[in-house]
Design a protein around this motif. Structure first.
Motif, PDB file in Angstrom:
ATOM      1  N   TYR A 103       0.755  -1.080   0.070  1.00  0.00           N
ATOM      2  CA  TYR A 103      -0.006  -0.023  -0.026  1.00  0.00           C
ATOM      3  C   TYR A 103       0.843   1.343   0.183  1.00  0.00           C
ATOM      4  O   TYR A 103       0.560   2.145  -0.860  1.00  0.00           O
ATOM      5  CB  TYR A 103      -1.013  -0.256   1.281  1.00  0.00           C
ATOM      6  CG  TYR A 103      -1.825   1.203   1.292  1.00  0.00           C
ATOM      7  CD1 TYR A 103      -2.946   1.571   0.448  1.00  0.00           C
ATOM      8  CD2 TYR A 103      -1.672   2.195   2.188  1.00  0.00           C
ATOM      9  CE1 TYR A 103      -3.589   2.488   0.476  1.00  0.00           C
ATOM     10  CE2 TYR A 103      -2.632   3.363   2.425  1.00  0.00           C
ATOM     11  CZ  TYR A 103      -3.449   3.328   1.371  1.00  0.00           C
ATOM     12  OH  TYR A 103      -4.176   4.504   1.552  1.00  0.00           O
ATOM     13  N   ASP A 104       1.946   1.311   0.627  1.00  0.00           N
ATOM     14  CA  ASP A 104       3.010   2.350   0.778  1.00  0.00           C
ATOM     15  C   ASP A 104       3.526   2.430  -0.695  1.00  0.00           C
ATOM     16  O   ASP A 104       3.848   3.792  -0.915  1.00  0.00           O
ATOM     17  CB  ASP A 104       4.128   2.042   1.885  1.00  0.00           C
ATOM     18  CG  ASP A 104       3.475   2.290   3.246  1.00  0.00           C
ATOM     19  OD1 ASP A 104       2.304   2.837   3.500  1.00  0.00           O
ATOM     20  OD2 ASP A 104       4.262   1.788   4.167  1.00  0.00           O
ATOM     21  N   LEU A 105       3.747   1.434  -1.176  1.00  0.00           N
ATOM     22  CA  LEU A 105       4.400   1.625  -2.581  1.00  0.00           C
ATOM     23  C   LEU A 105       3.480   2.277  -3.431  1.00  0.00           C
ATOM     24  O   LEU A 105       3.874   3.290  -4.318  1.00  0.00           O
ATOM     25  CB  LEU A 105       4.743   0.006  -3.228  1.00  0.00           C
ATOM     26  CG  LEU A 105       6.089  -0.447  -2.539  1.00  0.00           C
ATOM     27  CD1 LEU A 105       6.134  -1.949  -3.280  1.00  0.00           C
ATOM     28  CD2 LEU A 105       7.360   0.457  -2.956  1.00  0.00           C
ATOM     29  N   SER A 106       2.108   1.890  -3.257  1.00  0.00           N
ATOM     30  CA  SER A 106       1.188   2.525  -4.216  1.00  0.00           C
ATOM     31  C   SER A 106       1.134   3.884  -4.066  1.00  0.00           C
ATOM     32  O   SER A 106       0.775   4.698  -4.867  1.00  0.00           O
ATOM     33  CB  SER A 106      -0.181   1.637  -4.288  1.00  0.00           C
ATOM     34  OG  SER A 106      -1.240   2.149  -4.935  1.00  0.00           O
ATOM     35  N   ARG A 107       1.033   4.204  -2.765  1.00  0.00           N
ATOM     36  CA  ARG A 107       1.084   5.681  -2.280  1.00  0.00           C
ATOM     37  C   ARG A 107       2.256   6.608  -2.918  1.00  0.00           C
ATOM     38  O   ARG A 107       2.075   7.709  -3.482  1.00  0.00           O
ATOM     39  CB  ARG A 107       0.564   5.789  -0.882  1.00  0.00           C
ATOM     40  CG  ARG A 107      -0.811   5.507  -0.530  1.00  0.00           C
ATOM     41  CD  ARG A 107      -1.216   6.012   0.887  1.00  0.00           C
ATOM     42  NE  ARG A 107      -0.055   6.807   1.639  1.00  0.00           N
ATOM     43  CZ  ARG A 107       0.269   6.387   3.019  1.00  0.00           C
ATOM     44  NH1 ARG A 107      -0.355   5.442   3.520  1.00  0.00           N
ATOM     45  NH2 ARG A 107       1.361   7.089   3.716  1.00  0.00           N
ATOM     46  N   PHE A 113       4.376  10.113  -9.217  1.00  0.00           N
ATOM     47  CA  PHE A 113       4.050  10.471 -10.690  1.00  0.00           C
ATOM     48  C   PHE A 113       2.866  11.344 -10.762  1.00  0.00           C
ATOM     49  O   PHE A 113       1.913  11.534 -11.753  1.00  0.00           O
ATOM     50  CB  PHE A 113       3.639   9.228 -11.488  1.00  0.00           C
ATOM     51  CG  PHE A 113       4.882   8.117 -11.760  1.00  0.00           C
ATOM     52  CD1 PHE A 113       5.743   8.679 -12.541  1.00  0.00           C
ATOM     53  CD2 PHE A 113       5.103   7.074 -10.980  1.00  0.00           C
ATOM     54  CE1 PHE A 113       6.852   7.839 -12.839  1.00  0.00           C
ATOM     55  CE2 PHE A 113       6.096   6.488 -11.182  1.00  0.00           C
ATOM     56  CZ  PHE A 113       7.064   6.636 -12.049  1.00  0.00           C
ATOM     57  N   LEU A 114       2.577  12.073  -9.535  1.00  0.00           N
ATOM     58  CA  LEU A 114       1.244  13.068  -9.609  1.00  0.00           C
ATOM     59  C   LEU A 114      -0.030  12.073  -9.904  1.00  0.00           C
ATOM     60  O   LEU A 114      -0.436  12.973 -10.769  1.00  0.00           O
ATOM     61  CB  LEU A 114       1.736  14.156 -10.232  1.00  0.00           C
ATOM     62  CG  LEU A 114       2.902  15.010  -9.880  1.00  0.00           C
ATOM     63  CD1 LEU A 114       3.263  15.773 -10.903  1.00  0.00           C
ATOM     64  CD2 LEU A 114       2.929  15.277  -8.544  1.00  0.00           C
ATOM     65  N   ASP A 115      -0.214  11.092  -9.277  1.00  0.00           N
ATOM     66  CA  ASP A 115      -1.491  10.355  -9.542  1.00  0.00           C
ATOM     67  C   ASP A 115      -1.621   9.917 -10.979  1.00  0.00           C
ATOM     68  O   ASP A 115      -2.730   9.375 -11.612  1.00  0.00           O
ATOM     69  CB  ASP A 115      -2.767  11.026  -9.318  1.00  0.00           C
ATOM     70  CG  ASP A 115      -2.720  11.552  -7.797  1.00  0.00           C
ATOM     71  OD1 ASP A 115      -2.379  10.413  -7.028  1.00  0.00           O
ATOM     72  OD2 ASP A 115      -3.385  12.341  -7.345  1.00  0.00           O
TER      73      ASP A 115
END
Length: 187
Positions: A103-107, A113-115
């Protein structure tokens, strides 16, 4: 009083050294005028070389893991696979992902990459989720790498990540390191 004796070719040597000195001053002045573009070029070149080396090291480690994967159980393989991928990501982004959860990686990717996370990095998150499940859900449904369906999941994961890392290495060495003339300076 006699004038000093001139050696043959001395006048030519003095003229040559004077021209060389003026040329060197011009070159130093020119370089000082263009230091931002030169330093940007050198910086991008060094970053590119570091990233390409990081890619080569990760690919080599993944291929080594693939060779010894028969002697590892699924949880050990998943752990080693994650360590290699985390080390690659740490070096690639200059951030510490060594103890980050999936989850931390995803965030972190969303922040970096600015979403607008590239699909390759979204896939890395999926791979981390799958290997986390294999590491921590022993005995549950689908908690082992697939082997008997004709597809070796371990090999296909390694092949996919090797392909992606290699592609990132080629991308870095190609278009993302513009020459000085492309970045606005001119030599």
């Amino acid at each position: 009083h006699k004038s000093p004796l001139l050696l043959p070719g001395t006048t030519a040597l003095i003229v040559f050294l004077s021209v060389l000195f003026v040329s060197a001053l011009f070159l130093v002045f020119f370089l000082l005028m263009h230091i931002p573009s030169i330093s940007d070029f050198v910086s991008r070149t060094l970053v590119s070389a570091t990233m390409k080396k990081n890619s080569r090291v990760a690919v080599k480690k993944l291929k080594r893991l693939q060779k010894k994967s028969g002697s590892l159980d699924d949880a050990e393989f998943a752990l080693e696979f994650q360590k290699i991928l985390r080390a690659f990501l740490c070096s690639h982004f200059k951030e510490d992902f060594s103890s980050s959860t999936t989850y931390d990686l995803s965030r972190a990717f969303n922040r970096i990459f600015l979403d607008d996370v590239p699909i390759e990095f979204e896939r890395f998150v999926d791979i981390f989720a799958r290997t986390d499940y294999i590491r921590f859900a022993r005995g549950k449904v689908d908690s082992e790498f697939q082997k008997d369906t004709g597809v070796d999941e371990r090999a296909s994961l390694i092949d996919e990540v090797v392909f992606t890392i290699s592609a990132l290495g080629r991308e870095i060495s190609g278009d993302s390191v513009p020459s000085v003339s492309q970045s606005g300076g001119s030599l």
